[in-house]
Design a protein around this motif. Structure first.
Motif, PDB file in Angstrom:
ATOM      1  N   VAL A  72       0.867  -1.180   0.000  1.00  0.00           N
ATOM      2  CA  VAL A  72       0.000   0.000   0.000  1.00  0.00           C
ATOM      3  C   VAL A  72       0.900   1.224   0.000  1.00  0.00           C
ATOM      4  CG1 VAL A  72      -1.817   1.248   1.211  1.00  0.00           C
ATOM      5  CG2 VAL A  72      -1.780  -1.248   1.262  1.00  0.00           C
ATOM      6  N   ASP A  73       0.854   1.988  -1.083  1.00  0.00           N
ATOM      7  CA  ASP A  73       1.689   3.172  -1.202  1.00  0.00           C
ATOM      8  C   ASP A  73       1.074   4.384  -0.512  1.00  0.00           C
ATOM      9  OD1 ASP A  73       3.591   1.821  -2.767  1.00  0.00           O
ATOM     10  OD2 ASP A  73       2.397   2.162  -4.565  1.00  0.00           O
ATOM     11  N   ARG A  74      -0.227   4.525  -0.688  1.00  0.00           N
ATOM     12  CA  ARG A  74      -0.877   5.726  -0.183  1.00  0.00           C
ATOM     13  C   ARG A  74      -2.386   5.495  -0.129  1.00  0.00           C
ATOM     14  NH1 ARG A  74      -0.294  11.458  -3.331  1.00  0.00           N
ATOM     15  NH2 ARG A  74      -2.015  12.468  -2.317  1.00  0.00           N
ATOM     16  N   VAL A  75      -3.023   6.152   0.826  1.00  0.00           N
ATOM     17  CA  VAL A  75      -4.475   6.103   0.953  1.00  0.00           C
ATOM     18  C   VAL A  75      -4.983   7.536   0.932  1.00  0.00           C
ATOM     19  CG1 VAL A  75      -6.419   5.402   2.390  1.00  0.00           C
ATOM     20  CG2 VAL A  75      -4.342   3.994   2.343  1.00  0.00           C
ATOM     21  N   THR A  76      -5.887   7.812   0.017  1.00  0.00           N
ATOM     22  CA  THR A  76      -6.485   9.142  -0.080  1.00  0.00           C
ATOM     23  C   THR A  76      -7.936   9.056   0.353  1.00  0.00           C
ATOM     24  OG1 THR A  76      -5.053   9.638  -1.966  1.00  0.00           O
ATOM     25  CG2 THR A  76      -6.949  11.069  -1.637  1.00  0.00           C
ATOM     26  N   VAL A  77      -8.317   9.926   1.284  1.00  0.00           N
ATOM     27  CA  VAL A  77      -9.688   9.962   1.770  1.00  0.00           C
ATOM     28  C   VAL A  77     -10.196  11.387   1.614  1.00  0.00           C
ATOM     29  CG1 VAL A  77     -11.238   9.533   3.706  1.00  0.00           C
ATOM     30  CG2 VAL A  77      -9.162   8.162   3.458  1.00  0.00           C
ATOM     31  N   LEU A  78     -11.285  11.551   0.876  1.00  0.00           N
ATOM     32  CA  LEU A  78     -11.904  12.851   0.666  1.00  0.00           C
ATOM     33  C   LEU A  78     -13.272  12.853   1.306  1.00  0.00           C
ATOM     34  CD1 LEU A  78     -12.189  15.656  -0.691  1.00  0.00           C
ATOM     35  CD2 LEU A  78     -13.004  14.457  -2.733  1.00  0.00           C
ATOM     36  N   GLY A  79     -13.443  13.663   2.340  1.00  0.00           N
ATOM     37  CA  GLY A  79     -14.731  13.788   3.000  1.00  0.00           C
ATOM     38  C   GLY A  79     -15.597  14.809   2.293  1.00  0.00           C
ATOM     39  N   LEU A  80     -16.871  14.493   2.112  1.00  0.00           N
ATOM     40  CA  LEU A  80     -17.799  15.369   1.399  1.00  0.00           C
ATOM     41  C   LEU A  80     -19.056  15.596   2.241  1.00  0.00           C
ATOM     42  CD1 LEU A  80     -17.522  13.520  -1.998  1.00  0.00           C
ATOM     43  CD2 LEU A  80     -16.558  15.750  -1.503  1.00  0.00           C
TER      44      LEU A  80
END
Length: 149
Positions: A72-80
């Motif tokens: 796992v290189d990176r985790v992106t989480v965008l809250g809306l």
């Protein structure tokens, strides 16, 4: 005569089902393990809530399971958030949603990775014509993967 007809029916039925029990070359094909491709999921929330539902936890658990065999290189989480309510409150709510999703992902045993949390609040919750965008009470999650571990 009837006995012969019944025997014929039994014989035909037996031949038809016999093929089901036979193993062919296709039955012995071993499928290759899945490749390490990025996983993107959406976790939906109840109105005015940052608490993850049982369905949301299941979605995150499945995403984590898909990522376990990979790096796992990176985790992106965008809250809306949707456009109902005050913009400042919606921004805070979307921050809380992003944080709760990242905590829940970590709890699933997702391998350590860089987490990038962002919050959009209600930005983008309306179209140019002023219509509300449906289903904005969510967090968008992307798990970026590379070669197997």
């Amino acid at each position: 005569m009837k006995a012969q007809a019944v025997l014929t029916i039994i014989l035909v039925a037996g031949l038809a089902t016999a093929g089901c029990a036979m193993r062919t070359g296709r039955d012995r094909i071993v499928t290759a393990p899945s490749r390490c491709e990025d996983v993107t999921v959406q976790v939906y929330f109840e109105p005015d809530s940052a608490q993850i539902t049982s369905e949301g936890r299941a979605v995150l658990a499945q995403a984590s399971t898909q990522a376990k065999i990979c790096k796992v290189d990176r985790v992106t989480v965008l809250g809306l958030a949707d456009a109902t309510g005050a913009p400042a409150a919606n921004l805070e709510l979307s921050k809380k949603r992003a944080a709760s999703v990242s905590e829940a992902l970590a709890a699933t045993g997702l391998p350590a990775a860089e987490f990038d949390l962002t919050a959009a609040g209600q930005s983008g919750a309306t179209t140019r014509s002023g219509d509300l965008q449906p289903l904005r009470r969510r967090a968008d999650v992307t798990v970026e993967l590379s070669a197997r571990r």
